[in-house]
Design a protein around this motif. Structure first.
Motif, mmCIF file in Angstrom:
data_model
loop_
_atom_site.group_PDB
_atom_site.id
_atom_site.type_symbol
_atom_site.label_atom_id
_atom_site.label_comp_id
_atom_site.label_asym_id
_atom_site.label_seq_id
_atom_site.Cartn_x
_atom_site.Cartn_y
_atom_site.Cartn_z
ATOM 1 N N HIS A 221 -7.191 3.487 -4.459
ATOM 2 C CA HIS A 221 -7.034 3.825 -3.691
ATOM 3 C C HIS A 221 -6.999 5.360 -3.454
ATOM 4 O O HIS A 221 -6.229 6.240 -4.049
ATOM 5 C CB HIS A 221 -6.469 3.457 -2.402
ATOM 6 N N ALA B 199 -2.918 0.561 -7.421
ATOM 7 C CA ALA B 199 -3.206 0.680 -6.492
ATOM 8 C C ALA B 199 -3.499 2.342 -6.582
ATOM 9 O O ALA B 199 -4.848 2.780 -5.946
ATOM 10 C CB ALA B 199 -2.543 0.299 -6.031
ATOM 11 N N GLY C 110 0.747 -1.331 0.459
ATOM 12 C CA GLY C 110 0.124 -0.298 0.067
ATOM 13 C C GLY C 110 1.003 1.344 -0.027
ATOM 14 O O GLY C 110 0.616 2.333 -0.080
#
Ligand code: C2E
Ligand code: MG
Ligand code: MG
Ligand code: MG
Length: 287
Positions: free
Chosen positions: A126, A122, A89
């Protein structure tokens, strides 16, 4: 020690495996402080209009490529740390740093060339990517049409509707969108029809084989025609030889990128192309 090893199972008691997990954990911790410690930087690789010869090739822009200068391990290649950053992340924060840094750099150039930035899956799923791009453009003063965002099909595969909506909103900001590594994954032609790409980057694998096998030449030729039919421009990646450049120019490929034109390097090496580092430095300080 686990006895039988069969495909698809993880034998958690392998000591080497344990070591690997520990290594990854350490690497992950180190990566998480890499930005703060100033260990990340961007290299830039030139893209040139596909003219006749290398000497006559006009530079049209640069792709920003992330580099991690590890204090002990030295330069860790992005093929190693980007996947790690994605898993953990960290890529969201890192991607934001990369985008801001590339835009700030490009905004300082005296010559308004393009800058291309790679986006990770990602970053699409996100946070508010569109809001981020918008605010970074405002903050750095970079004209939107100078920013190109490179995405791979993996980004779009997961959620078609969300991907389409994001690309449309990014395009509405005035930035360009490129399909990176075209042909390397499960690229389907319907993607080209459905998504508003400005540019297709033909994967290096096809370029390497130009002149070695006729299939690659046929594929490259077809992708160029297909892209042009869809009003997209075509960039060939990984161009290393004059023969490859000749073929691509002959077939109407718009631009080329690869060691033949230039290897990725700190922007200082391209100072003459972007308008001189003294000037760039002055602008940066003033801003
Ligand atoms: P990519 O976006 O397809 O970038 C092109 C890669 O091909 C770069 O490797 C570049 O150094 C290499 N390359 C360029 N010309 C030649 C050539 O003529 N011959 C050969 N053999 N290689 C060439 P690099 O810098 O190691 O990056 C690898 C990949 O890592 C990139 O592939 C991209 O997917 C990812 N990456 C790099 N920087 C970033 C970043 O800032 N953000 C994200 N999300 N991914 C990044
Ligand atoms: Mg790329
Ligand atoms: Mg690529
Ligand atoms: Mg690639």
């Amino acid at each position: 020690r686990a006895k039988a090893k069969s495909r698809g199972t993880i034998s958690i008691f392998e000591p080497e495996m344990d070591q690997q997990i520990r290594d990854r954990r350490v690497l992950h911790q180190e990566l998480s402080v890499a930005i703060k410690n100033g260990e990340l930087s961007l290299y830039y690789q030139p893209q040139a209009a596909a003219g006749g010869s290398v000497a006559a090739s006009q530079i049209i822009g640069f792709e920003a490529l992330a580099r991690w200068h590890h204090p002990v391990r030295g330069c860790v290649p992005p093929g190693d740390f980007i996947p790690l950053a994605e898993e953990s992340g960290l890529i969201v924060e890192m991607g934001e740093w990369i985008l801001r840094e590339a835009c700030r750099e490009a905004a300082s150039w005296a010559i308004p060339l393009q800058v291309a930035v790679n986006l990770s899956p990602a970053q699409f799923t996100h946070g508010d990517l569109v809001g981020l791009v918008h605010s970074i453009l405002l903050e750095t003063g970079l004209t939107p049409d100078r920013l190109e965002l490179e995405i791979t099909e993996g980004v779009l595969i997961e959620d078609f509707d969300r991907g389409l909506s994001l690309l449309r909103r990014l395009k509405a900001l005035g930035v360009r969108i490129s399909m990176d590594d075209f042909g390397s994954g499960y690229s389907s032609l319907s993607y080209l029809q459905a998504f508003p790409f400005d540019k297709i980057k033909i994967d290096r694998a096809f370029v390497i084989n130009l002149g070695r096998n006729p299939q690659s030449a046929a594929i490259v030729r077809a992708v160029i025609d297909l892209g042009h039919g869809l009003e997209m421009s075509i960039v060939a990646e990984g161009v290393e030889t004059e023969a490859q450049l000749d073929f691509l120019a002959e077939e109407g490929c718009d631009a080329v990128q690869g060691y033949l034109i230039g290897r990725p390097a700190p922007i200082g090496q391209f100072a003459a192309l972007v308008g001189g580092d003294q000037l760039a430095e002055t602008v940066r300080r003033a801003g």
